[in-house]
Write a protein that holds these residues in place. Structure first.
Motif, PDB file in Angstrom:
ATOM      1  N   PRO A 356      15.872   3.724 -26.545  1.00  0.00           N
ATOM      2  CA  PRO A 356      15.385   5.039 -27.000  1.00  0.00           C
ATOM      3  C   PRO A 356      13.866   5.057 -27.157  1.00  0.00           C
ATOM      4  O   PRO A 356      13.269   4.081 -27.619  1.00  0.00           O
ATOM      5  CB  PRO A 356      16.077   5.223 -28.350  1.00  0.00           C
ATOM      6  CG  PRO A 356      17.259   4.310 -28.310  1.00  0.00           C
ATOM      7  CD  PRO A 356      16.844   3.135 -27.473  1.00  0.00           C
ATOM      8  N   ASP A 357      13.262   6.172 -26.766  1.00  0.00           N
ATOM      9  CA  ASP A 357      11.799   6.310 -26.919  1.00  0.00           C
ATOM     10  C   ASP A 357      11.412   6.413 -28.387  1.00  0.00           C
ATOM     11  O   ASP A 357      10.377   5.908 -28.803  1.00  0.00           O
ATOM     12  CB  ASP A 357      11.314   7.554 -26.161  1.00  0.00           C
ATOM     13  CG  ASP A 357      11.465   7.395 -24.657  1.00  0.00           C
ATOM     14  OD1 ASP A 357      11.352   6.251 -24.179  1.00  0.00           O
ATOM     15  OD2 ASP A 357      11.703   8.408 -23.975  1.00  0.00           O
ATOM     16  N   LYS A 363      19.168   4.095 -36.730  1.00  0.00           N
ATOM     17  CA  LYS A 363      18.664   3.407 -35.543  1.00  0.00           C
ATOM     18  C   LYS A 363      19.745   3.338 -34.465  1.00  0.00           C
ATOM     19  O   LYS A 363      20.930   3.179 -34.764  1.00  0.00           O
ATOM     20  CB  LYS A 363      18.199   1.986 -35.879  1.00  0.00           C
ATOM     21  CG  LYS A 363      17.236   1.887 -37.059  1.00  0.00           C
ATOM     22  CD  LYS A 363      15.992   2.718 -36.857  1.00  0.00           C
ATOM     23  CE  LYS A 363      15.045   2.622 -38.043  1.00  0.00           C
ATOM     24  NZ  LYS A 363      13.928   3.580 -37.943  1.00  0.00           N
ATOM     25  N   VAL A 364      19.306   3.439 -33.210  1.00  0.00           N
ATOM     26  CA  VAL A 364      20.217   3.350 -32.074  1.00  0.00           C
ATOM     27  C   VAL A 364      19.993   2.017 -31.375  1.00  0.00           C
ATOM     28  O   VAL A 364      18.918   1.772 -30.809  1.00  0.00           O
ATOM     29  CB  VAL A 364      20.016   4.507 -31.085  1.00  0.00           C
ATOM     30  CG1 VAL A 364      20.937   4.335 -29.879  1.00  0.00           C
ATOM     31  CG2 VAL A 364      20.273   5.846 -31.774  1.00  0.00           C
ATOM     32  N   ALA A 365      20.989   1.149 -31.453  1.00  0.00           N
ATOM     33  CA  ALA A 365      20.917  -0.152 -30.790  1.00  0.00           C
ATOM     34  C   ALA A 365      21.568  -0.049 -29.416  1.00  0.00           C
ATOM     35  O   ALA A 365      22.604   0.591 -29.249  1.00  0.00           O
ATOM     36  CB  ALA A 365      21.633  -1.217 -31.623  1.00  0.00           C
ATOM     37  N   LEU A 373      15.824  -5.314 -32.457  1.00  0.00           N
ATOM     38  CA  LEU A 373      16.051  -4.323 -33.506  1.00  0.00           C
ATOM     39  C   LEU A 373      16.870  -4.868 -34.668  1.00  0.00           C
ATOM     40  O   LEU A 373      16.567  -4.580 -35.832  1.00  0.00           O
ATOM     41  CB  LEU A 373      16.769  -3.107 -32.902  1.00  0.00           C
ATOM     42  CG  LEU A 373      17.109  -1.958 -33.860  1.00  0.00           C
ATOM     43  CD1 LEU A 373      15.832  -1.280 -34.340  1.00  0.00           C
ATOM     44  CD2 LEU A 373      18.036  -0.955 -33.194  1.00  0.00           C
ATOM     45  N   ILE A 374      17.885  -5.686 -34.367  1.00  0.00           N
ATOM     46  CA  ILE A 374      18.821  -6.141 -35.407  1.00  0.00           C
ATOM     47  C   ILE A 374      18.623  -7.608 -35.777  1.00  0.00           C
ATOM     48  O   ILE A 374      18.399  -7.953 -36.942  1.00  0.00           O
ATOM     49  CB  ILE A 374      20.281  -5.911 -34.950  1.00  0.00           C
ATOM     50  CG1 ILE A 374      20.511  -4.448 -34.550  1.00  0.00           C
ATOM     51  CG2 ILE A 374      21.244  -6.339 -36.048  1.00  0.00           C
ATOM     52  CD1 ILE A 374      20.348  -3.456 -35.664  1.00  0.00           C
ATOM     53  N   VAL A 412      16.524  -2.109 -45.479  1.00  0.00           N
ATOM     54  CA  VAL A 412      17.795  -2.303 -44.787  1.00  0.00           C
ATOM     55  C   VAL A 412      17.826  -1.410 -43.550  1.00  0.00           C
ATOM     56  O   VAL A 412      17.298  -0.289 -43.553  1.00  0.00           O
ATOM     57  CB  VAL A 412      18.991  -1.978 -45.721  1.00  0.00           C
ATOM     58  CG1 VAL A 412      18.942  -0.530 -46.187  1.00  0.00           C
ATOM     59  CG2 VAL A 412      20.316  -2.268 -45.033  1.00  0.00           C
ATOM     60  N   ILE A 413      18.411  -1.931 -42.480  1.00  0.00           N
ATOM     61  CA  ILE A 413      18.548  -1.171 -41.227  1.00  0.00           C
ATOM     62  C   ILE A 413      19.962  -0.612 -41.150  1.00  0.00           C
ATOM     63  O   ILE A 413      20.942  -1.352 -41.309  1.00  0.00           O
ATOM     64  CB  ILE A 413      18.294  -2.090 -40.013  1.00  0.00           C
ATOM     65  CG1 ILE A 413      16.880  -2.641 -40.031  1.00  0.00           C
ATOM     66  CG2 ILE A 413      18.566  -1.338 -38.705  1.00  0.00           C
ATOM     67  CD1 ILE A 413      16.670  -3.799 -39.082  1.00  0.00           C
TER      68      ILE A 413
END
Length: 488
Positions: A356-357, A363-365, A373-374, A412-413
């Motif tokens: 994703p831009d 959040k989009v993994a 990201l994770i 936290v994510i």
């Protein structure tokens, strides 16, 4: 004339489609009683699952017809012979049941491809381990086209007791026989031993033609030996024996493996794999698989555009992911591929949506950004694996987004991943949707399955209790804290 018509009708209601026996309402009662053990498939011609299973069922029927003792595979068309199907409470298709001497024994819950059906049904017939009372018996047992697990015992022993116990629990996976005949023992050269003999078609010059168990009488050790140490340097991996190929790294070579129609061609390529495999014992596991049988797996390894190649395709599975071999198959290229795999030089293949831009609070993994990201982030994370078509996922979606907004200022994510459009990392065991995992920032290699409630307050309470450094806006019970004087 009337008798002739009756006979003709009876013949029409009991016939063989290849080696699958077909029974109808008029022939069921008399027919089913003839079989000591039978597997019956109740089906409908329009059923997609039935159509896919049909060729596998027919292949299994041919082999099981020649089994000793024979095992019948039968089918009943429930759109025509409704009385028989209603009698056994058939409500979905295909429904499979095992019959013994004409009576229902149990529902069939085994594999639905040929190799798996054969193994499962062989396990339902006769004793779990067959006693071989002569050299002829022994030779006949070895002559079949799958591995023969044979116990050699001069008399009673603890190893024999354990062997028979293992046979009872593993009979649907392996074929067991045992002998105490002195002449057979002397000719084989074993006395108190368990030996696995591969079928003649798989014997080769690169390894012994038998695998001898060297452990004690511990049943778990015997099972481990059967599962992990009897494939040889490059076993034939099928949908029915995947449980024997779970050790990693695993290098699989895909081509038209068919020991019935083309044994010479099957061995031509396998021998080349064996030549390489002999140099990597205990370091890398090898297998050969049929290209058509594992078509979807080939796609998942990034080799979909090369399926039409007349040379084998190669892919490896490790704890780090999937690795396709880009170069054409050859002994030299396979060896280079394995060396690079062990040296960590290969780039894993990953099915992934575009990164994703922009990222919102939720959040989009995707496959390509999951690690960054994770895994690499110095924050705790809650990740949801979902499917776009899943009703439960759709119900959760607004609540999960609200959770991300509530915890936007926390350490936290909150993330989600479409598990149908991206490869799920090997760390996560995702079998249904939605599936959620909690990853503490200091232990990302051991994700914790989230099994709590799915209201926003449930998530907050869980995260507050499990967060590594605590939450700024919530106490350990998930209750909002009062703003400090400095913030007023």
């Amino acid at each position: 004339m009337k008798l002739f018509l009756v006979g003709a009708l009876l013949l029409l209601s009991v016939y063989a489609s290849d080696d699958v026996i077909v029974y109808g309402d008029s022939s069921w009662d008399d027919g089913i009683k003839q079989h000591e053990v039978a597997l019956v498939k109740f089906y409908a011609p329009w059923c997609g699952h039935c159509k896919r299973m049909a060729p596998e069922y027919e292949k299994a029927a041919t082999k099981l017809k020649a089994n000793d003792p024979p095992i019948a595979l039968i089918k009943v068309d429930c759109t025509i012979d409704k009385e028989t199907c209603d009698k056994f409470g058939v409500q979905g298709f295909p429904t499979l049941k095992i019959f013994r001497n004409g009576e229902v024994s149990q529902d069939y819950d085994g594999p639905r491809e040929a190799d798996g059906i054969i193994k499962y049904m062989r396990g339902q017939s006769g004793p779990s381990a067959r006693e071989l009372t002569s050299q002829a018996d022994f030779d006949k047992f070895l002559s079949q086209d799958d591995n023969a697990v044979i116990g050699f015992f001069e008399g009673e022993s603890k190893l024999k007791d354990s062997f028979l116990k293992v046979a009872d629990t593993e009979r649907d996976r392996f074929r067991f026989g045992y002998t105490s005949v002195k002449a057979v023992l002397e000719k084989a050269g074993f006395t108190d031993d368990i030996v696995v003999y591969p079928p003649k078609k798989l014997q080769n010059k690169f390894e012994p033609n038998e695998f001898k168990y060297d452990g004690n009488y511990d049943t778990d050790k015997i099972k481990n030996f059967l599962v992990h140490e009897t494939n040889g340097l490059a076993g034939v991996r099928t949908q029915g024996n995947l449980f024997q190929f779970e050790s990693k790294p695993l290098v699989t070579v895909y081509y038209n493996v068919d020991y019935v129609k083309d044994p010479k061609g099957s061995n031509y390529w396998r021998n080349r794999v064996l030549k390489v495999a002999q140099d990597y014992k205990r370091k890398v596991h090898f297998a050969v698989s049929n290209k058509e049988e594992f078509s979807s797996e080939i796609d998942e390894h990034g080799l979909a555009d090369r399926k039409e190649s007349d040379k084998p395709l190669v892919a490896a599975q490790t704890s780090e992911g999937k690795f396709p071999m880009d170069k054409p198959f050859s002994i030299e290229n396979l060896k280079e591929f394995v060396d690079d795999l062990l040296a960590g030089k290969l780039q894993s293949y990953m099915k992934s949506e575009p990164i994703p831009d922009n990222q919102e609070n939720l959040k989009v993994a995707v496959g390509r950004n999951f690690k960054e990201l994770i895994i690499d982030a110095d924050k705790d994370a809650l990740i949801e694996f979902y499917a776009p078509w899943c009703g439960h996922c759709k119900t959760l979606a607004p609540k999960y987004e609200e959770l991300a907004d509530k915890l936007a200022e926390e350490d936290v994510i909150i993330a989600k991943m479409d598990a149908t459009a991206n490869d799920v990392p090997p760390l996560f065991n995702v079998k249904g949707f939605p599936t959620l995992f909690w990853l503490p920032k200091n232990d990302k290699q051991n994700p914790v399955p989230y099994n709590g409630g799915r209201e926003v307050k449930d998530f907050v309470k869980f995260i507050a209790a499990h967060s590594t450094d605590g939450l700024k806006g919530y106490d350990k019970n998930g209750k909002k804290t009062k703003k400090s004087t400095d913030e007023l």
